[in-house]
Write a protein that holds these residues in place. Structure first.
Motif, PDB file in Angstrom:
ATOM      1  N   LYS A   1       0.813  -1.279   0.108  1.00  0.00           N
ATOM      2  CA  LYS A   1      -0.189   0.072  -0.007  1.00  0.00           C
ATOM      3  C   LYS A   1       0.946   1.220   0.008  1.00  0.00           C
ATOM      4  CE  LYS A   1      -4.093  -1.818   2.280  1.00  0.00           C
ATOM      5  NZ  LYS A   1      -5.199  -1.846   3.331  1.00  0.00           N
ATOM      6  N   ARG A   2       2.210   1.220   0.083  1.00  0.00           N
ATOM      7  CA  ARG A   2       2.958   2.314  -0.115  1.00  0.00           C
ATOM      8  C   ARG A   2       3.136   2.910  -1.298  1.00  0.00           C
ATOM      9  NH1 ARG A   2       8.276  -0.001   3.567  1.00  0.00           N
ATOM     10  NH2 ARG A   2       7.050  -0.277   5.554  1.00  0.00           N
ATOM     11  N   HIS A   3       3.713   4.038  -1.456  1.00  0.00           N
ATOM     12  CA  HIS A   3       3.990   4.979  -2.706  1.00  0.00           C
ATOM     13  C   HIS A   3       2.611   5.130  -3.580  1.00  0.00           C
ATOM     14  CE1 HIS A   3       7.548   3.324  -1.497  1.00  0.00           C
ATOM     15  NE2 HIS A   3       7.523   2.293  -1.944  1.00  0.00           N
ATOM     16  N   LYS A   4       1.521   5.391  -3.147  1.00  0.00           N
ATOM     17  CA  LYS A   4       0.499   5.627  -3.645  1.00  0.00           C
ATOM     18  C   LYS A   4       0.109   7.178  -3.283  1.00  0.00           C
ATOM     19  CE  LYS A   4      -1.808   2.033  -5.300  1.00  0.00           C
ATOM     20  NZ  LYS A   4      -2.527   1.894  -6.727  1.00  0.00           N
ATOM     21  N   THR A   5      -0.042   8.042  -4.125  1.00  0.00           N
ATOM     22  CA  THR A   5      -0.375   9.471  -3.884  1.00  0.00           C
ATOM     23  C   THR A   5      -1.685   9.838  -4.624  1.00  0.00           C
ATOM     24  OG1 THR A   5       2.051  10.082  -4.285  1.00  0.00           O
ATOM     25  CG2 THR A   5       0.487  11.923  -4.793  1.00  0.00           C
ATOM     26  N   GLN A   6      -2.548  10.141  -3.582  1.00  0.00           N
ATOM     27  CA  GLN A   6      -3.888  10.586  -3.834  1.00  0.00           C
ATOM     28  C   GLN A   6      -3.638  12.028  -4.581  1.00  0.00           C
ATOM     29  OE1 GLN A   6      -6.578   9.575  -0.835  1.00  0.00           O
ATOM     30  NE2 GLN A   6      -4.986   8.717   0.431  1.00  0.00           N
ATOM     31  N   ILE A   7      -4.518  12.167  -5.642  1.00  0.00           N
ATOM     32  CA  ILE A   7      -4.523  13.368  -6.303  1.00  0.00           C
ATOM     33  C   ILE A   7      -5.969  13.819  -6.175  1.00  0.00           C
ATOM     34  CG2 ILE A   7      -4.324  14.573  -8.521  1.00  0.00           C
ATOM     35  CD1 ILE A   7      -1.686  13.227  -7.796  1.00  0.00           C
ATOM     36  N   ILE A   8      -6.317  14.830  -5.460  1.00  0.00           N
ATOM     37  CA  ILE A   8      -7.663  15.540  -5.145  1.00  0.00           C
ATOM     38  C   ILE A   8      -7.715  16.357  -6.227  1.00  0.00           C
ATOM     39  CG2 ILE A   8      -9.089  16.562  -3.406  1.00  0.00           C
ATOM     40  CD1 ILE A   8      -6.073  14.926  -2.067  1.00  0.00           C
ATOM     41  N   ILE A   9      -8.843  16.299  -7.165  1.00  0.00           N
ATOM     42  CA  ILE A   9      -9.167  17.200  -8.079  1.00  0.00           C
ATOM     43  C   ILE A   9     -10.213  18.254  -7.527  1.00  0.00           C
ATOM     44  CG2 ILE A   9     -10.117  17.593 -10.223  1.00  0.00           C
ATOM     45  CD1 ILE A   9      -9.118  14.640 -10.699  1.00  0.00           C
ATOM     46  N   ALA A  10      -9.732  19.172  -6.794  1.00  0.00           N
ATOM     47  CA  ALA A  10     -10.582  20.079  -5.937  1.00  0.00           C
ATOM     48  C   ALA A  10     -11.234  21.100  -6.902  1.00  0.00           C
ATOM     49  CB  ALA A  10      -9.703  20.615  -4.927  1.00  0.00           C
ATOM     50  N   ASN A  11     -10.932  21.355  -7.836  1.00  0.00           N
ATOM     51  CA  ASN A  11     -11.616  22.108  -9.036  1.00  0.00           C
ATOM     52  C   ASN A  11     -11.272  21.640 -10.314  1.00  0.00           C
ATOM     53  OD1 ASN A  11     -13.667  24.857  -8.910  1.00  0.00           O
ATOM     54  ND2 ASN A  11     -12.044  25.325 -10.357  1.00  0.00           N
ATOM     55  N   ASN A  12     -12.149  21.884 -11.069  1.00  0.00           N
ATOM     56  CA  ASN A  12     -12.002  21.491 -12.457  1.00  0.00           C
ATOM     57  C   ASN A  12     -12.993  22.257 -13.526  1.00  0.00           C
ATOM     58  OD1 ASN A  12     -11.193  20.263 -14.799  1.00  0.00           O
ATOM     59  ND2 ASN A  12     -11.617  18.038 -14.162  1.00  0.00           N
ATOM     60  N   ARG A  13     -12.721  22.877 -14.268  1.00  0.00           N
ATOM     61  CA  ARG A  13     -13.316  23.821 -15.042  1.00  0.00           C
ATOM     62  C   ARG A  13     -14.002  22.803 -16.508  1.00  0.00           C
ATOM     63  NH1 ARG A  13     -14.521  28.982 -14.425  1.00  0.00           N
ATOM     64  NH2 ARG A  13     -12.561  29.194 -13.657  1.00  0.00           N
ATOM     65  N   HIS A  14     -12.897  22.090 -16.662  1.00  0.00           N
ATOM     66  CA  HIS A  14     -13.249  20.946 -17.957  1.00  0.00           C
ATOM     67  C   HIS A  14     -13.653  19.694 -17.675  1.00  0.00           C
ATOM     68  CE1 HIS A  14     -12.082  24.647 -20.241  1.00  0.00           C
ATOM     69  NE2 HIS A  14     -10.995  24.875 -19.347  1.00  0.00           N
ATOM     70  N   GLY A  15     -13.702  19.164 -16.526  1.00  0.00           N
ATOM     71  CA  GLY A  15     -14.200  17.993 -16.075  1.00  0.00           C
ATOM     72  C   GLY A  15     -14.692  17.572 -14.922  1.00  0.00           C
ATOM     73  N   ILE A  16     -14.456  16.358 -14.167  1.00  0.00           N
ATOM     74  CA  ILE A  16     -14.908  16.134 -12.827  1.00  0.00           C
ATOM     75  C   ILE A  16     -14.157  16.640 -11.674  1.00  0.00           C
ATOM     76  CG2 ILE A  16     -16.375  14.224 -13.776  1.00  0.00           C
ATOM     77  CD1 ILE A  16     -14.089  12.361 -12.817  1.00  0.00           C
ATOM     78  N   THR A  17     -14.770  16.697 -10.722  1.00  0.00           N
ATOM     79  CA  THR A  17     -13.836  16.712  -9.468  1.00  0.00           C
ATOM     80  C   THR A  17     -13.732  15.415  -8.679  1.00  0.00           C
ATOM     81  OG1 THR A  17     -15.831  17.517  -8.178  1.00  0.00           O
ATOM     82  CG2 THR A  17     -14.426  19.086  -9.213  1.00  0.00           C
ATOM     83  N   GLY A  18     -12.894  15.101  -7.720  1.00  0.00           N
ATOM     84  CA  GLY A  18     -12.921  13.793  -7.264  1.00  0.00           C
ATOM     85  C   GLY A  18     -11.548  13.376  -6.898  1.00  0.00           C
ATOM     86  N   LEU A  19     -11.482  12.274  -6.891  1.00  0.00           N
ATOM     87  CA  LEU A  19     -10.024  11.589  -6.499  1.00  0.00           C
ATOM     88  C   LEU A  19      -9.451  10.681  -7.448  1.00  0.00           C
ATOM     89  CD1 LEU A  19      -8.263  11.248  -3.773  1.00  0.00           C
ATOM     90  CD2 LEU A  19      -9.558   9.563  -3.090  1.00  0.00           C
ATOM     91  N   THR A  20      -8.068  10.649  -7.788  1.00  0.00           N
ATOM     92  CA  THR A  20      -7.494   9.611  -8.602  1.00  0.00           C
ATOM     93  C   THR A  20      -6.195   9.399  -7.972  1.00  0.00           C
ATOM     94  OG1 THR A  20      -7.023   8.879 -10.881  1.00  0.00           O
ATOM     95  CG2 THR A  20      -6.403  11.342 -10.152  1.00  0.00           C
TER      96      THR A  20
END
Length: 285
Positions: free
Chosen positions: A256-275
């Motif tokens: 489970k190491r080395h995972k970086t969570q990218i929180i898309i807090a604002n996105n004018r051209h797509g979805i917000t959420g988590l990747t």
């Protein structure tokens, strides 16, 4: 719609008809009519969520120290320049151009940055770095470590454009060298200058920033919008990414190491959420 009697250009507007035709052409044949198509970041998960870096957009990558904000920003620029052959301009306000170049060599070769800095390299490492150097040298990348204001950056971009080097993406690393991130007025001033730069030079900008230190005082270190410097929250950037590495704060099993969570807090051209992206030894994959 009959618009023969109206001179729309004098009002800075135009009837809907040509807009519909252009958008329809873009939908039916996007390769021929590339309207607002994003530039691929080189990361499938990120592209799926964000649609890439939009033309003439203001993008912010933010995180606490050691979350990989500069590494991700440089990786995106490297992918765009090396794989897509689109011009990139990197303005480093925190490190000199030779250290940035070493980071690029590390990111492209997969050899740890610390090893390169310490000259702790075996023959295989040297081969990888030499191959990475050849690819980077043949890519349209400019690195500047001598501009310390948005006005200076804008002048240099305009000079690049005059010699037919118009960057697809301009990276500014980082906000804390331009303003006190706790000072809302200073940050807002920089944001307004960057947006004006985008309008006048027609480039996309990626700005890196630190999140506010108050995050470290919480038990849960997962970043929230309130951790973003106020001047970056309002008005919103087109794309706002917050980085979080749980393994930095907590001990996890090796799988489970080395995972970086990218929180898309604002996105004018797509979805917000988590990747998610893999992050190991300073390199995103």
């Amino acid at each position: 719609m009959n618009t023969d009697k109206l001179y729309w250009g004098s009002f800075g507007i135009e009837p809907i008809d040509p807009c519909v035709d252009i958008c329809l052409s873009d939908i039916q044949d996007p390769a021929k009519y590339p309207i607002n198509q994003g530039i691929s970041t080189g990361y499938y998960n990120l592209d799926e969520a964000t649609s890439g870096i939009a033309p003439m957009s203001f993008n912010v990558i933010a995180g606490r120290p050691l979350m990989g904000t500069t590494s991700l920003a440089l990786s995106i620029c490297l992918n765009v320049a090396v794989n897509q052959k689109k011009p990139i301009a990197i303005f480093s306000l925190t490190q000199d151009k030779y250290l940035v170049t070493k980071m690029l060599l590390s990111l492209k070769s997969g050899v740890k940055y610390e090893q390169i800095n310490r000259h702790d390299l075996n023959e295989n490492d040297k081969i990888k770095i030499a191959a990475a150097a050849d690819e980077i040298k043949s890519s349209p990348i400019l690195i500047d470590d001598g501009a310390f204001s948005i006005r200076a950056i804008k002048k240099k971009i305009e000079a690049y454009i005059e010699i037919d080097f118009k960057p697809a993406i301009v990276l500014i690393d980082d906000l804390s060298e331009l303003a006190n991130i706790k000072n809302t007025k200073q940050v807002l001033k920089i944001v307004k200058q960057i947006k004006k730069l985008i309008q006048e030079t027609e480039v996309a900008v990626i700005l890196t920033s630190r999140l506010l230190r108050k995050l470290e005082k919480r038990i849960a270190k997962f970043p929230m919008m309130a951790d973003v410097p106020t001047g970056l929250r309002h008005p919103h950037p087109d794309l706002l990414l917050l980085l979080y590495r749980e393994d930095y704060y907590k001990h996890h099993p090796i799988d489970k190491r080395h995972k970086t969570q990218i929180i898309i807090a604002n996105n004018r051209h797509g979805i917000t959420g988590l990747t998610y992206l893999e992050f190991h030894c300073g390199i995103f994959t």
